[in-house]
Scaffold this active site. Structure first.
Site, short mmCIF file in Angstrom:
data_model
loop_
_atom_site.label_atom_id
_atom_site.label_comp_id
_atom_site.label_asym_id
_atom_site.label_seq_id
_atom_site.Cartn_x
_atom_site.Cartn_y
_atom_site.Cartn_z
N VAL A 31 0.85 -1.20 0.00
CA VAL A 31 0.00 0.00 0.00
C VAL A 31 0.88 1.25 0.00
O VAL A 31 0.54 2.27 -0.60
CB VAL A 31 -0.93 0.00 1.23
CG1 VAL A 31 -1.63 1.33 1.39
CG2 VAL A 31 -1.96 -1.13 1.11
N VAL A 127 -16.93 -13.47 -7.42
CA VAL A 127 -16.89 -14.51 -8.46
C VAL A 127 -15.60 -15.32 -8.30
O VAL A 127 -14.50 -14.77 -8.31
CB VAL A 127 -16.90 -13.90 -9.88
CG1 VAL A 127 -16.83 -15.00 -10.93
CG2 VAL A 127 -18.11 -13.02 -10.09
N GLY A 129 -14.29 -16.86 -5.73
CA GLY A 129 -13.60 -16.80 -4.44
C GLY A 129 -12.23 -16.17 -4.56
O GLY A 129 -12.10 -14.99 -4.94
N ASP A 196 -26.45 -19.83 -7.29
CA ASP A 196 -25.17 -19.20 -6.94
C ASP A 196 -24.33 -18.97 -8.20
O ASP A 196 -23.85 -17.87 -8.45
CB ASP A 196 -24.44 -20.13 -5.94
CG ASP A 196 -23.02 -19.69 -5.65
OD1 ASP A 196 -22.85 -18.75 -4.85
OD2 ASP A 196 -22.08 -20.26 -6.23
N LYS A 200 -23.05 -15.37 -10.43
CA LYS A 200 -21.65 -15.15 -10.79
C LYS A 200 -21.48 -14.97 -12.31
O LYS A 200 -20.75 -14.09 -12.75
CB LYS A 200 -20.79 -16.31 -10.29
CG LYS A 200 -20.71 -16.34 -8.76
CD LYS A 200 -20.07 -17.63 -8.26
CE LYS A 200 -19.95 -17.65 -6.73
NZ LYS A 200 -19.54 -18.98 -6.23
#
Lengths: 406, 406
Positions: A31, A127, A129, A196, A200
């Site tokens: 970051v 979508v 995982g 599910d 997705k």
């Protein structure tokens, strides 16, 4: 220092906390400054848990805190998730979410709002995982026209179908086992009926088309009707059966579907077994590519959420241009999509052969060991509407039909 | 309008021109403005070719043209590529390249220069051809500590090993066939000795460690010694042999190697066949993931280059933070890396068994059909240095050793 808030301390939420705490050092390096969790929103308290001192029950605390630059929505469901996300974006905070239902339903408007506010709304974990697929589509495969995305997007059903294929187990037996070891919910509908996977593929379709694709418009068929006999035929033909969620370009139109498909041994998705997910992509220049990994689970999903948080932290107040228009895309009618169909009929092949040839043309018949009193055949390639009409004649004798993915 | 220049009109260069012309419309949409090729640099002329009017023989034309914001280096080799890239970055132009030799040798300093000039130096196509891997590592898997990257990074050798495994062909025969159909060069050294894969794993190692990893420091062994007998043993043990390029974290250190490895059937890279490439990644939170696609070829490689061009066009004058330090990373000594070894010995097992057990402990012996006058065994897990010492005793009888990837 960049402060974030996590909405929901369930499986994914606690995973996000764990990922950030475990990998704090490398995450801060990436970051470019310290990334810290200031609040965790949950209805419950967690005495003794590392988050006990940062738990809040009041979303207003987060919304009003100008120090909070990124809100992580991992509650699931449409409400209050939608309201919280909308308010966060309106307040100039970026949002990362794993909530596929929210993105499938409200993605277009939330992306638009994020753009207006010059912040980001990212949802890699919604979508596949932990598999990076949305950012590669948005930032890497940008030289290509994506002609196909076909995925095994639901780990529960893939686990079940793998067991059915390799162990010859039947649907009910495998479902019970999946429930017993925690791979399937007590109410398994969202997985086994394909809902599910459908949300997705709706999200993936929206991304590659740049327009809103409603999941309600996608034909969706689950695995509840797949039998031991179907698997025996698949094996006999050198194929397997997978629940595929796919979106394909056919000239100017896209078609999309969730259904069990027969797959040849040469198909890259053939050997994706167990709870793993995999997404096959075909670009007009790239050719074939595939992305594979854990489609669910606490830490893989949290890993993808944290990847989005880091991306948002690196681009505070700078919209990354992810988005699709709210204008709805009209998908190609499933009746017009051409493919081959595998059909099982009760009775003797000899009694039907002449009539079937008359109707369908040359057929490829299949026999499966130990399956008696019926036979199977593969039709030539034809539009699904034409198949349906022809099949009508044999309605009383047809035991089942499974589409074939070439 | 954003103007670009392409250095080199060979295979990849003409591919880049083709991708940009074919997908002009969608590429312009993604960039947000028109992206056009103003120059193609080549020593040759191309009369009748679409680029004939934009060919230049003089790099100065490009360098001095302030309209040119992105330079695409697809010439290959170190010089003059390095000088041209350096001068382009110094002039405030972003650079995209497919040149793995250049990146492996000068990546750190060119990335530093790009950062100073607030432009970008991207090289997705230098590893894995069309497969998106560098940007996913940089922008997606940022919540993870990457503990392993293991890839099949060379299509030529994978094609050859696939043929040897499935058809029982020998090395020379397969090499000739690969050369005849254009998969291997007349001088195949860079592929078959592992040099190509070595530069690619050096780049991946630098990216995941954030420090310079010199390819000269990576132990590199090609496939030239792999025999028909090796493949027979592999089959007999339910394994296959692949040329793997890998980088693994072992405590505080990284180790890296290019060598043929025996792979179990359950390994995700087991079924990657033919000219395809695949890269397996293990993150401490993500778990296992894999990226698969065309590792070479005109259009897949060009697709990755164009993906970089689009990314640079979307971020003109804004460095994306890709980089690693010029400080050299000390890799773990290969002698300290623990694994199992498969060893072939000439003679009769009975004559060696006692002495081998004394030296190595319990061994797993292997027999292969049709292989006479020798036997094979798998050692327990041990550091390579220890293996070497023990093997010294049997030096005159050892026919070959292949490492095992667990």
């Amino acid at each position: 220092m960049i402060k974030i808030a996590v909405l929901g301390y369930g499986t994914v939420g606690s995973g996000v906390v764990e990922v950030i705490r475990t990998n704090e050092k490398v995450i801060d390096q990436r970051v470019g400054e310290e990334l810290r969790i200031k609040y965790v929103l949950d209805l419950r308290d967690f005495p003794g848990d590392p988050v006990q001192d940062i738990i809040t029950h009041n979303f207003e605390d987060i919304l009003k805190d100008e120090e909070v630059k990124i809100v992580v929505e991992v509650m699931g469901g449409i409400e209050p998730a939608y309201t919280f996300v909308r308010q966060s974006l309106e307040a100039g905070k970026s949002v990362a979410t794993s909530n596929k239902a929210l993105v499938a339903k409200h993605g277009a408007s939330l992306l638009k709002l994020a753009k207006e506010k010059n912040v980001n709304f990212l949802f890699e974990a919604s979508v596949g995982g932990g598999i990076p697929i949305l950012r590669p589509l948005h930032s890497s495969l940008t030289g290509d026209v994506i002609e196909e995305i076909t995925g095994i997007l639901n780990g529960t059903t893939n686990y079940m179908l793998t067991k059915m294929f390799y162990e010859g187990a039947d649907y009910e037996e495998v479902l019970k086992e999946a429930q017993d070891n925690g791979y399937a919910e007590r109410n398994p509908e969202a997985d086994v009926e394909g809902y599910d996977a459908c949300r997705k593929i709706a999200i993936l379709s929206s991304i590659i088309s740049g327009q809103q694709v409603d999941f309600e418009d996608i034909y969706c068929e689950g695995i509840t009707k797949i039998t031991v006999e179907d698997m025996k035929y698949a094996k006999a033909m050198g194929m397997t059966i997978k629940l595929l969620a796919s979106c394909k370009r056919d000239g100017e139109k896209l078609n999309a579907m969730v259904a069990p498909f027969l797959l040849h041994r040469e198909h890259p998705l053939f050997s994706i077994n167990g709870v793993f997910n995999s997404i096959f992509v075909h670009g007009n220049m790239l050719g074939d590519a595939m992305f594979y990994g854990s489609g669910a689970g606490k830490l893989p999903t949290a890993s993808a959420v944290v990847g989005d948080i880091v991306e948002e932290a690196k681009h505070l107040n700078r919209n990354l241009g992810v988005g699709w228009s709210e204008e709805k895309l009209a998908l190609e009618d499933k009746k017009d999509v051409k493919r081959r169909f595998f059909v099982r009929m009760k009775g003797k092949k000899e009694d039907f052969e002449e009539k079937l040839t008359e109707e369908f043309g040359m057929l490829q018949y299949a026999k499966a060991e130990g399956v008696e009193g019926e036979f199977g055949f593969l039709t030539p390639v034809m539009p699904e509407g034409e198949y349906e009409k022809k099949a009508e004649t044999f309605r009383d004798s047809i035991l089942g039909m499974i589409r074939v993915e070439e």
